[in-house]
Design an enzyme around this catalytic site. Structure first.
Site, PDB file in Angstrom:
ATOM      1  N   GLU A  76       7.369  -0.742  -6.904  1.00 58.91           N
ATOM      2  CA  GLU A  76       7.287  -0.124  -5.575  1.00 58.91           C
ATOM      3  C   GLU A  76       8.160  -0.836  -4.540  1.00 58.91           C
ATOM      4  O   GLU A  76       8.780  -0.183  -3.701  1.00 58.91           O
ATOM      5  CB  GLU A  76       5.829  -0.128  -5.112  1.00 58.91           C
ATOM      6  CG  GLU A  76       5.595   0.555  -3.784  1.00 58.91           C
ATOM      7  CD  GLU A  76       4.118   0.608  -3.426  1.00 58.91           C
ATOM      8  OE1 GLU A  76       3.798   0.648  -2.233  1.00 58.91           O
ATOM      9  OE2 GLU A  76       3.279   0.605  -4.360  1.00 58.91           O
ATOM     10  N   ASP A  77       8.220  -2.180  -4.602  1.00 60.47           N
ATOM     11  CA  ASP A  77       8.839  -2.944  -3.514  1.00 60.47           C
ATOM     12  C   ASP A  77      10.127  -3.670  -3.876  1.00 60.47           C
ATOM     13  O   ASP A  77      10.695  -4.367  -3.035  1.00 60.47           O
ATOM     14  CB  ASP A  77       7.830  -3.976  -2.980  1.00 60.47           C
ATOM     15  CG  ASP A  77       6.633  -3.319  -2.315  1.00 60.47           C
ATOM     16  OD1 ASP A  77       6.795  -2.197  -1.806  1.00 60.47           O
ATOM     17  OD2 ASP A  77       5.546  -3.916  -2.322  1.00 60.47           O
TER      18      ASP A  77
END
Length: 736
Positions: A76-77
């Site tokens: 996600e990051d």
């Protein structure tokens, strides 16, 4: 920040066979992937996944779960991909990490739909593997522990989401320790003054009653030991949020609570549990109605214990929970207790899931809710399923059905099978005919009478308490009126495209269904027809470059009250009392969806306020009338969809304009009643435009009051306060 060797040591304490190479590889990979990223606290971002992993090591979870916790944010990051995780750590861990990853490029028009869609993705992943849930709950717990570093404007939203979703979800999975901490952390940020007050009172009570608690512990332990029962007795105190919730639910003061302190007795066997109850009930008087046996009938989340309350030493009411060590483990760790290592060997995946009734319930619930609902409905129904305490009822053949407290035979019917609920027409409770809206009690035997071809009334949706029943009723009634709403929606959408100067084509609309979070064109049209979706959002989904032009209105002279003339670039100016009568407000308020130089007014007999879903009705030669969607007057236009205009409020927060609303109050005919009602309205900074009295009897008067309020929240606050006054028998809003 936890060191690499510390992570390995934590796992090896309970699992000497842990895969040290795998753990080290995950540590190094996540550290490099997150690089120089920082948290709101200023700490390295990598410290967060390590703390999540540490929480899970306290639950003694398997290597794959710990590694997934370390990696849970990398897709996600960072620039990491699912394919890379699969290649380096295997598809099992890749699947877990992917289940924890929000949908990055979720192209939805509505932010609420995007939030709900991400939650749906998470729970569908949980249905495949419960370990996704364990990592997510640990992730949320660490985020709540550090919430004070987050900007103030985000704290309330995160805390409320935790209280609404994640804390009850932990409770449903039997993880009571985690639920308590999540609730208290949320409570602390949402209501800091109430939290501080209860904490102070609990601390004062702890210091005052410390000796009494120690005395009761000692007397109870000595009494059990004298009977040859080996037991561990410990006193405990309720958590602040639990105290607050009980005070709110029962409308009582802190001093009126009788069960802030309780005692837990942990013994070696189930037989010993019942022996303890025999000893306690023989020595001390039992408080009637406070005995519950969750050993013979476990809760849905696998919780087992015997609860009783007695009048103990010093005439002190003592609440007791009696359970075995194994039951204590499940009460503390819930579903995670089914993933413990036995003799240093990891439980296989069947052990992780197959032994837990809580997980079986969750998986069935998710599968049921996922059928055909919008993301927003999925989120709503999931909340319904999570919150309630339970009652246990039986079918005539002896099948046990667990339902939320407050459930009705309608909920029971849908819990048996959707077809049974859809065709239900009557019920017998314990052999006697009873209304379908009767509240079920523990131990009731329920028999449902059915009629083929029956369609559940739409009104049932607001009367049931289970997500399954509400979802099924909504689906059935949706199908029953689908064509009607779809036809109206088609008219509204077609006109919206015409006003935008864009061609309407169903194939183009079909191509953007994912952006609207709907499965079919019919679903979109029906949603617009029902007022659940704004037609402008449909145009924007098909033509992203489309910028909706605001058409707003300006008040005409005072001699034409209630009417507004359309003027491009001006605002919708409402009459507001001033020192010299009604004045124009310089801060205009636009309504979207209106076009052309047509006079506009609010509906008579009630008006509309921001927060209402509104529609415009076009009357040729006269103009446009704005109605709230719930107005009964709209039924007169059901057969004239060409007159319907899709409009909505477009108001910046913090603006304080006044809008017309009407309420009807039934009040006791006594001196001071009108003064009390006027004071409530005045205290809420609302205006009274007009009052009409009508005598109902010698004891009651009906007052019809025209108000000016800021918005729906403002109006509801006034109504709620009025209902709490002793001189008021009834308050209802009038909807045009």
């Amino acid at each position: 920040m936890m060191r690499q060797y510390e992570l390995v040591d934590r796992v090896r304490r309970y699992n000497p066979q842990a895969d040290e190479v795998l753990l080290n590889r995950a540590y190094v990979y996540a550290m490099k992937a997150h690089g120089a990223q920082k948290r709101a606290s200023g700490d390295p971002y990598f410290s967060h996944p390590l703390e999540v992993a540490a929480i899970l090591t306290d639950m003694k979870l398997d290597d794959a779960t710990i590694v997934s916790a370390v990696l849970h944010d990398v897709i996600e990051d960072t620039d990491s991909t699912r394919e890379e995780i699969d290649r380096l750590f295997g598809p099992d861990i890749g699947r877990l990490v992917d289940g924890l990853t929000k949908l990055k490029k979720l192209d939805l028009v509505s932010k609420r739909a995007a939030h709900a869609e991400n939650f749906r993705k998470l729970l569908l992943a949980v249905a495949e593997d419960v370990r996704v849930l364990l990592v997510k709950l640990a992730d949320r717990l660490h985020n709540m522990r550090t919430l004070h570093f987050v900007p103030a404007e985000k704290r309330a939203r995160i805390a409320e989401e935790t209280l609404d979703i994640y804390a009850p979800l932990a409770g449903r999975m039997g993880m009571q320790g985690m639920r308590d901490e999540l609730e208290d952390l949320s409570f602390k940020h949402l209501m800091p003054d109430a939290y501080a007050m209860i904490q102070t009172r609990l601390e004062d009570l702890r210091q005052k009653n410390g000796k009494i608690i120690a005395t009761i512990e000692r007397e109870l332990a000595d009494e059990l030991a004298a009977r040859g029962i080996k037991a561990h007795v410990e006193g405990r105190q309720k958590q602040p949020y639990s105290v607050w919730r009980k005070m709110e639910r029962k409308s009582i003061a802190f001093e009126q609570l009788s069960d802030i302190f309780g005692f837990r007795v942990v013994v070696q066997s189930v037989e010993d549990c019942y022996r303890v109850i025999g000893v306690v009930h023989t020595k001390w008087a039992v408080v009637p109605g406070r005995f519950k046996d969750y050993i013979s009938t476990p809760k849905q989340n696998d919780y087992q214990s015997i609860h009783t309350t007695v009048v103990g030493p010093g005439r002190q009411r003592v609440e007791l929970q009696v359970r075995t060590e194994a039951m204590q483990d499940i009460a503390r760790n819930g579903i995670a207790a089914h993933a413990l290592y036995k003799d240093g060997v990891a439980a296989d995946r069947e052990t992780l899931t197959g032994e837990s009734r809580a997980y079986q319930w969750l998986r069935r619930t998710i599968e049921m809710l996922a059928e055909g609902d919008t993301p927003e409905e999925f989120l709503e129904h999931t909340k319904l399923e999570l919150f309630h305490d339970q009652v246990f009822c039986f079918t005539p053949k002896g099948r046990l059905i667990a339902l939320p407290r407050g459930a009705t035979p309608i909920d029971f019917a849908y819990a048996v099978h959707t077809d049974v609920g859809d065709s239900a027409v009557g019920a017998k409770i314990n052999g006697l005919h009873a209304p379908l809206l009767s509240e079920l009690q523990n131990g009731d035997e329920v028999e449902i009478a059915r009629a083929e071809g029956q369609v559940p009334p739409a009104a049932w949706e607001g009367l049931v308490v289970t997500g399954k029943a509400r979802s099924a009723i909504r689906r059935a009634t949706r199908e029953a009126v689908r064509s009607q709403y779809a036809g109206l929606g088609r008219q509204i959408v077609t006109r919206a495209f015409e006003r935008a100067g864009k061609p309407y084509a169903e194939d183009k609309l079909k191509a953007v269904l994912p952006r609207l979070a709907r499965a079919s064109v019919e679903d979109v049209l029906a949603a617009v027809g029902r007022g659940e979706m704004f037609s402008g959002d449909v145009v924007k989904a098909v033509y992203p470059e489309f910028m909706e032009e605001r058409k707003t209105a300006q008040a005409r002279p005072r001699g034409e009250p209630g009417w507004f003339g359309m003027k491009k670039g001006a605002g919708l100016v409402f009459k507001i009392p001033g020192e010299g009568g009604y004045e124009q407000n310089q801060n205009s308020i636009p309504i979207r969806g209106l076009q052309g130089d047509l006079p506009v007014r609010f509906a008579p007999n009630g008006g509309a306020v921001p927060g209402d879903r509104i529609v415009g009705i076009l009357t040729p030669g006269e103009g446009i009338t704005i109605y709230p969607i719930q107005s009964p007057a709209l039924t007169a236009f059901d057969e004239q969809p060409e007159r319907w205009l899709d409009v909505r409020w477009d108001i910046d927060e913090g603006r304080h304009e006044f809008f017309p609303a009407r309420i009807v109050i039934t009040a006791i005919n006594e001196p001071g009643a009108l003064g009390t009602i006027s004071s409530v309205i005045g205290d809420h900074a609302a205006n009274i435009d007009n009052i009409v009295f009508r005598p109902l009897s010698a004891d009651f008067r009906e007052m019809t009051i025209d108000l000016e309020v800021n918005d729906l929240k403002h109006l509801n606050a006034i109504i709620s306060n009025l209902r709490s006054r002793s001189v008021v028998s009834k308050v209802e809003r009038v909807n045009g």
